[in-house]
Design an enzyme around this catalytic site. Structure first.
Site, PDB file in Angstrom:
ATOM      1  N   CYS A 137       0.832  -1.204   0.000  1.00  0.00           N
ATOM      2  CA  CYS A 137       0.000   0.000   0.000  1.00  0.00           C
ATOM      3  C   CYS A 137       0.875   1.267   0.000  1.00  0.00           C
ATOM      4  O   CYS A 137       1.807   1.382  -0.793  1.00  0.00           O
ATOM      5  CB  CYS A 137      -0.952  -0.060   1.184  1.00  0.00           C
ATOM      6  SG  CYS A 137      -2.378   1.030   1.080  1.00  0.00           S
ATOM      7  N   HIS A 138       0.631   2.221   0.910  1.00  0.00           N
ATOM      8  CA  HIS A 138       1.464   3.418   0.984  1.00  0.00           C
ATOM      9  C   HIS A 138       2.877   3.106   1.473  1.00  0.00           C
ATOM     10  O   HIS A 138       3.784   3.928   1.294  1.00  0.00           O
ATOM     11  CB  HIS A 138       0.832   4.460   1.909  1.00  0.00           C
ATOM     12  CG  HIS A 138      -0.423   5.073   1.382  1.00  0.00           C
ATOM     13  ND1 HIS A 138      -1.665   4.571   1.687  1.00  0.00           N
ATOM     14  CD2 HIS A 138      -0.634   6.145   0.572  1.00  0.00           C
ATOM     15  CE1 HIS A 138      -2.601   5.308   1.082  1.00  0.00           C
ATOM     16  NE2 HIS A 138      -2.002   6.268   0.406  1.00  0.00           N
ATOM     17  N   GLU A 167      -6.685   6.500  -4.071  1.00  0.00           N
ATOM     18  CA  GLU A 167      -6.578   7.740  -3.307  1.00  0.00           C
ATOM     19  C   GLU A 167      -7.753   8.661  -3.615  1.00  0.00           C
ATOM     20  O   GLU A 167      -8.264   9.364  -2.726  1.00  0.00           O
ATOM     21  CB  GLU A 167      -5.246   8.437  -3.622  1.00  0.00           C
ATOM     22  CG  GLU A 167      -4.751   9.345  -2.516  1.00  0.00           C
ATOM     23  CD  GLU A 167      -4.358   8.592  -1.248  1.00  0.00           C
ATOM     24  OE1 GLU A 167      -5.246   8.389  -0.399  1.00  0.00           O
ATOM     25  OE2 GLU A 167      -3.181   8.230  -1.109  1.00  0.00           O
TER      26      GLU A 167
END
Length: 229
Positions: A137-138, A167
């Site tokens: 993910c991030h 996002e």
């Protein structure tokens, strides 16, 4: 292969920059991976850029978000005290002790992972001795701090990470300092993605990445498979 330990990297960032909006690690992205390691007899330590307290993104412990795996860890006082309250600092870590490093996500990572060269150096050394670098993910933005032969470590490598579309769905495009997908592409990565919030895991040798929270367990399983090759 002789397996030592896994190092889970988590954020120290508790707020969206100057916005009065809390963030931190997305709990399931740590716990789902941690559970796979535990299921395979691999001990885990937690590392953060500054060490010490690790904030949780409140969304990840909301009643409609937290699952049984995360409840198990969240309800364990030792886990909270050792891994969340007292994560390791980079200078407390010997890379030789680990075969796996895993960057967990959560929006907080967007502020402290890309510039964390001390964590990146640990990851580089683990990779150099045949270990696995993984991220979800991030958390993939931590890979932006890794250099190899004077260029981005991820240049030319197959990977994935949180998408611009995801996002947008979050309605946080303007709240983050940059977009993970854009930054990975700009660093030369061979980026791929699947439909928003569906599992997508990419393995490129000893680099394993996942697109979103739904991919954290799959990254763990892919890491185990990569270790056994």
């Amino acid at each position: 292969m002789y397996m030592t330990k896994a190092l889970i990297v988590v954020t120290n960032t508790a707020q969206f920059g100057s916005l009065k909006r809390p963030t931190g690690v997305w709990l399931s992205e740590a716990t789902h991976f941690h559970q796979v390691m535990a299921d395979n007899g691999i001990n885990v330590d937690y590392l953060s850029p500054r060490g010490g307290y690790v904030p949780l993104d409140p969304g990840s412990i909301a009643a409609d978000a937290i699952d049984e795996t995360s409840w198990h860890f969240y309800g364990d006082p030792e886990f909270r005290q050792r891994n969340l309250a007292n994560s390791l600092r980079p200078d407390q870590v010997n890379p030789d002790d680990y075969d796996i490093v895993y960057y967990a996500g959560g929006h907080g990572t967007m502020w402290d992972f890309p510039d964390s060269t001390a964590v990146a150096e640990i990851a580089r050394k683990i990779y150099a001795h045949g270990g696995i670098i993984s991220a979800v993910c991030h958390g993939v933005v931590g890979l932006l701090a890794l250099q190899q032969d004077g260029q981005h470590f991820i240049s030319g490598k197959k990977l994935t990470g949180f998408t611009n579309e995801e996002e947008t769905i979050n309605k946080l495009t303007d709240a983050v300092p940059f977009l993970a997908e854009d930054a990975l592409r700009a660093a030369g990565a061979n980026y791929s993605k699947s439909a928003a919030y569906t599992e997508h895991v990419v393995t490129d040798g000893h680099l394993v990445t996942g697109q979103n929270p739904q991919s954290a367990r799959g990254v763990g399983l892919a890491v185990i498979a990569a270790l056994q090759r």
